[in-house]
Scaffold this motif. Structure first.
Motif, PDB file in Angstrom:
ATOM      1  N   THR A 248      -4.778  -6.850   2.374  1.00  0.00           N
ATOM      2  CA  THR A 248      -3.515  -6.229   1.968  1.00  0.00           C
ATOM      3  C   THR A 248      -2.343  -7.043   2.489  1.00  0.00           C
TER       4      THR A 248
ATOM      5  N   HIS B 216      -1.870  -0.451  -4.665  1.00  0.00           N
ATOM      6  CA  HIS B 216      -2.426  -1.358  -3.660  1.00  0.00           C
ATOM      7  C   HIS B 216      -2.459  -2.747  -4.274  1.00  0.00           C
TER       8      HIS B 216
ATOM      9  N   TRP C 285       0.873  -1.186   0.000  1.00  0.00           N
ATOM     10  CA  TRP C 285       0.000   0.000   0.000  1.00  0.00           C
ATOM     11  C   TRP C 285       0.909   1.234   0.000  1.00  0.00           C
TER      12      TRP C 285
END
Length: 276
Positions: free
Chosen positions: A155, A86, A74
């Motif tokens: 993530t 991302h 990120w």
């Protein structure tokens, strides 16, 4: 190692590098970074931390550059709020990892963290999660079954255990199951197993910032870090500095080893290469 006069970008890690036990940046390190910035060399952060958790350090250093969080999965500019990059873990892989972590032999040993949309989701809040959350300044969201969160891709995925042998074994076993082309796996401290998208690491993040955003080359970059998740950015940079508190294998690939974080090693490294 390149000529220090060619350095046009300094990138630092947070934990174990600019911030030690106190979870703050010392005055000496802040002053050294300010002196570098005054010379016209911008300073950026590359960290395994969540974006929200790293933001206060970015502000303390008066950085004007995008912040590289989650090992670089990120990358966001705090000023414009632009998300430059991302790169999450696929839903399938996240489910596979969860199945692995929830084996009867492992389930009671691990605290599993899913990071989705810059929020921290956990099965339950364990003592390890509480300690992590306190240091990060983040409130974890307990959901019971983490599969409920997977309408969005994570993530980063983290497994914590105070027993470092459990983490070492976990890393070894999963590296036999997934190739580097399928998943990036590392440890940021000996008790944290971390997994991200295969193309994510701090080296690629620093390359993206330097080359795509700033128009620089690797020989224009100096990086400072202290652990295995810093290896790629230390190898990428013209000058890669490991902290004195770094594991020996990390120190071995660095161009220079600074004193430890608790004696302001970053300030010493900056003084040696960029201010003298």
């Amino acid at each position: 190692m390149v000529n220090a006069q060619e350095i046009k970008l300094l990138v630092v890690d947070i934990d174990g590098t600019i911030s030690g036990e106190s979870n703050t940046v010392s005055q000496a390190v802040k002053e050294a970074i300010a002196a570098v910035q005054a010379k016209g060399i911008p300073v950026a952060i590359a960290t395994g931390r969540m974006y929200r958790s790293a933001l206060r350090f970015h502000q303390e250093l008066n950085s004007t550059l995008p912040l590289m969080a989650y090992q670089g999965a990120w990358i966001q500019d705090p000023t414009s709020q632009t998300i430059h990059q991302h790169l999450p873990v696929s839903r399938d892989v996240a489910e596979q990892l969860l199945d692995y972590f929830e084996q009867p032999t492992l389930r009671s040993l691990l605290s599993v963290h899913f990071y989705i949309n810059d929020q921290l989701y956990v099965r339950e809040v364990t003592p390890e999660t509480q300690a992590y959350a306190a240091r990060s300044g983040i409130t974890p969201i307990a959901v019971g079954d983490l599969r409920q969160t997977l309408s969005n891709e994570p993530t980063k995925i983290l497994a914590l255990c105070d027993d470092t042998t459990v983490i070492t074994d976990l890393l070894g076993n999963l590296r036999r199951q997934y190739t580097p082309a399928e998943l990036y796996m590392t440890t940021s401290v000996a008790t944290f197993f971390e997994a991200t998208n295969a193309v994510v690491n701090k080296g690629n993040a620093v390359r993206y910032l330097a080359e795509e955003i700033l128009g620089l080359k690797s020989h224009n970059v100096m990086t400072i870090g202290d652990n295995f998740n810093d290896l790629e950015m230390l190898q990428y940079a013209g000058i890669g500095v490991a902290m004195g508190n770094a594991p020996e294998d990390v120190q071995a690939i660095a161009n220079w080893v600074a004193p430890s974080v608790e004696v302001d090693g970053v300030a010493t490294a900056i003084e040696k290469f960029l201010l003298s």
